[in-house]
Design a protein around this motif. Structure first.
Motif, PDB file in Angstrom:
ATOM      1  N   TRP A  44      18.342  60.039  11.831  1.00 36.87           N
ATOM      2  CA  TRP A  44      18.317  58.687  12.401  1.00 36.87           C
ATOM      3  C   TRP A  44      17.850  57.666  11.386  1.00 36.87           C
ATOM      4  CZ3 TRP A  44      13.936  55.834  12.322  1.00 36.87           C
ATOM      5  CH2 TRP A  44      12.713  56.506  12.171  1.00 36.87           C
ATOM      6  N   TRP A  45      16.894  58.076  10.539  1.00 37.84           N
ATOM      7  CA  TRP A  45      16.352  57.107   9.591  1.00 37.84           C
ATOM      8  C   TRP A  45      17.368  56.760   8.508  1.00 37.84           C
ATOM      9  CZ3 TRP A  45      16.062  58.614   4.544  1.00 37.84           C
ATOM     10  CH2 TRP A  45      16.029  59.999   4.275  1.00 37.84           C
ATOM     11  N   ARG A  46      18.281  57.707   8.199  1.00 39.05           N
ATOM     12  CA  ARG A  46      19.348  57.387   7.245  1.00 39.05           C
ATOM     13  C   ARG A  46      20.302  56.357   7.864  1.00 39.05           C
ATOM     14  NH1 ARG A  46      19.294  60.977   2.942  1.00 39.05           N
ATOM     15  NH2 ARG A  46      18.312  63.000   3.353  1.00 39.05           N
ATOM     16  N   VAL A  47      20.610  56.530   9.137  1.00 40.58           N
ATOM     17  CA  VAL A  47      21.476  55.569   9.825  1.00 40.58           C
ATOM     18  C   VAL A  47      20.847  54.183   9.803  1.00 40.58           C
ATOM     19  CG1 VAL A  47      22.550  54.971  12.025  1.00 40.58           C
ATOM     20  CG2 VAL A  47      22.479  57.363  11.291  1.00 40.58           C
ATOM     21  N   LEU A  48      19.553  54.124  10.098  1.00 38.89           N
ATOM     22  CA  LEU A  48      18.852  52.842  10.096  1.00 38.89           C
ATOM     23  C   LEU A  48      18.862  52.224   8.707  1.00 38.89           C
ATOM     24  CD1 LEU A  48      17.127  50.733  11.506  1.00 38.89           C
ATOM     25  CD2 LEU A  48      15.111  52.153  11.059  1.00 38.89           C
ATOM     26  N   LEU A  49      18.611  53.031   7.683  1.00 36.96           N
ATOM     27  CA  LEU A  49      18.601  52.520   6.315  1.00 36.96           C
ATOM     28  C   LEU A  49      19.990  52.011   5.920  1.00 36.96           C
ATOM     29  CD1 LEU A  49      16.960  52.072   3.761  1.00 36.96           C
ATOM     30  CD2 LEU A  49      17.392  54.455   3.118  1.00 36.96           C
ATOM     31  N   ALA A  50      21.035  52.730   6.329  1.00 35.27           N
ATOM     32  CA  ALA A  50      22.404  52.287   6.032  1.00 35.27           C
ATOM     33  C   ALA A  50      22.707  50.948   6.693  1.00 35.27           C
ATOM     34  CB  ALA A  50      23.407  53.340   6.493  1.00 35.27           C
ATOM     35  N   LEU A  51      22.235  50.772   7.920  1.00 36.98           N
ATOM     36  CA  LEU A  51      22.438  49.497   8.617  1.00 36.98           C
ATOM     37  C   LEU A  51      21.690  48.364   7.911  1.00 36.98           C
ATOM     38  CD1 LEU A  51      22.151  50.690  12.330  1.00 36.98           C
ATOM     39  CD2 LEU A  51      24.222  49.944  11.142  1.00 36.98           C
ATOM     40  N   LEU A  52      20.528  48.672   7.359  1.00 37.85           N
ATOM     41  CA  LEU A  52      19.739  47.647   6.686  1.00 37.85           C
ATOM     42  C   LEU A  52      20.403  47.181   5.391  1.00 37.85           C
ATOM     43  CD1 LEU A  52      16.122  49.038   7.203  1.00 37.85           C
ATOM     44  CD2 LEU A  52      17.106  46.982   8.233  1.00 37.85           C
ATOM     45  N   ILE A  53      21.033  48.097   4.657  1.00 33.50           N
ATOM     46  CA  ILE A  53      21.645  47.699   3.382  1.00 33.50           C
ATOM     47  C   ILE A  53      23.082  47.219   3.551  1.00 33.50           C
ATOM     48  CG2 ILE A  53      20.198  49.403   2.196  1.00 33.50           C
ATOM     49  CD1 ILE A  53      22.856  50.923   1.574  1.00 33.50           C
ATOM     50  N   ALA A  54      23.684  47.465   4.725  1.00 36.78           N
ATOM     51  CA  ALA A  54      25.102  47.147   4.921  1.00 36.78           C
ATOM     52  C   ALA A  54      25.452  45.686   4.655  1.00 36.78           C
ATOM     53  CB  ALA A  54      25.547  47.554   6.326  1.00 36.78           C
ATOM     54  N   PRO A  55      24.632  44.703   5.055  1.00 36.76           N
ATOM     55  CA  PRO A  55      25.005  43.307   4.769  1.00 36.76           C
ATOM     56  C   PRO A  55      25.146  42.997   3.290  1.00 36.76           C
ATOM     57  CG  PRO A  55      23.319  43.390   6.470  1.00 36.76           C
ATOM     58  CD  PRO A  55      23.427  44.778   5.903  1.00 36.76           C
ATOM     59  N   VAL A  56      24.437  43.744   2.442  1.00 39.38           N
ATOM     60  CA  VAL A  56      24.509  43.514   1.000  1.00 39.38           C
ATOM     61  C   VAL A  56      25.563  44.400   0.359  1.00 39.38           C
ATOM     62  CG1 VAL A  56      23.251  43.642  -1.183  1.00 39.38           C
ATOM     63  CG2 VAL A  56      22.110  42.764   0.877  1.00 39.38           C
TER      64      VAL A  56
END
Length: 244
Positions: A44-56
């Motif tokens: 789950w934490w990888r999914v969250l991290l991916a969502l956080l960097i996705a805008p950049v």
């Protein structure tokens, strides 16, 4: 994972060099994206991290000059705190392919594999050049007894506690990496769907565009020699003249 298949003649050193792209050429889709999406989804934490960097990082993937940097961000998210080099990634790739065998096998394009097989039977020097990690293409080709075909792909190495691309087998770098792997000299035939492979297609005596995006067909007709085949090998949603 591999299946019994015919023994192909050994290609002679001077045999015609034939280069195949992998994604949207032999395989319906982007195999690397499928792999890294699965790697990110393991926690789950990888999914969250991916969502956080996705805008950049997400927009960077869309443009050729920045694609490597965009992809590298998501590769890192899928590998951080667990993978430390190519050997670790190869082991994860093998687990992924073994666990998704049926879905992956269904994405291999039968028409493409017939063309691939015909070149091997003719004794041509066949090589796959892909932007995906080479072990991924090798493992998938093992389903159809082509695991012995040379694969040139993106090289990875340690990066910030995970792994990331060291050399992205893409655009002009694909030609450089082919030469470095011993596949110099003239390219007799090249098959690809992508405008990123224009250096490869232009280098080939007989380029063949397969499964292109509809928006890129006019560009291919303009920059490649007149009469260059633009075919669809059964890739839904892609353009090209259908091949039975």
């Amino acid at each position: 994972m591999s299946v019994a298949g015919p023994r192909f003649p050994q290609a002679a050193p001077g045999a015609p060099l034939v280069v195949f792209d992998f994604d949207h050429t032999l395989y319906d889709g982007d195999s690397g994206s499928h792999l890294f999406r699965w790697m990110i989804g393991r926690a789950w934490w990888r999914v969250l991290l991916a969502l956080l960097i996705a805008p950049v990082y997400g927009p960077l993937v869309a443009f050729l000059p920045t694609r490597r940097f965009g992809i590298s961000g998501f590769v890192w998210v899928g590998s951080v705190f667990g993978l430390h080099g190519r050997g670790d990634l190869d082991a994860v790739i093998d687990r992924y392919v073994d666990g998704h065998a049926e879905a992956i096998r269904a994405r291999l394009l039968p028409v493409a594999l017939e063309v691939f097989r015909a070149h091997r039977e003719a004794g041509d020097r066949v090589v796959v050049a892909t932007g995906a990690p080479p072990e991924l293409a090798r493992a998938i080709l093992a389903f159809v007894a082509h695991e012995d075909v040379p694969v040139v792909g993106t090289e990875v190495g340690p990066r910030w506690g995970g792994v990331g691309p060291v050399r992205h087998c893409h655009n002009e770098m694909k030609m450089t990496m082919l030469r470095d792997a011993g596949f110099g000299g003239p390219v007799e035939k090249a098959y690809s769907d992508s405008s990123a492979d224009l250096p490869l297609l232009k280098a080939a005596r007989a380029p063949v565009v397969v499964n292109p995006k509809a928006s890129r067909v006019a560009m291919f007709r303009e920059v490649l020699p007149a009469g260059t085949p633009i075919l669809n090998w059964g890739c839904p949603g892609r353009a090209g003249e259908p091949v039975a």
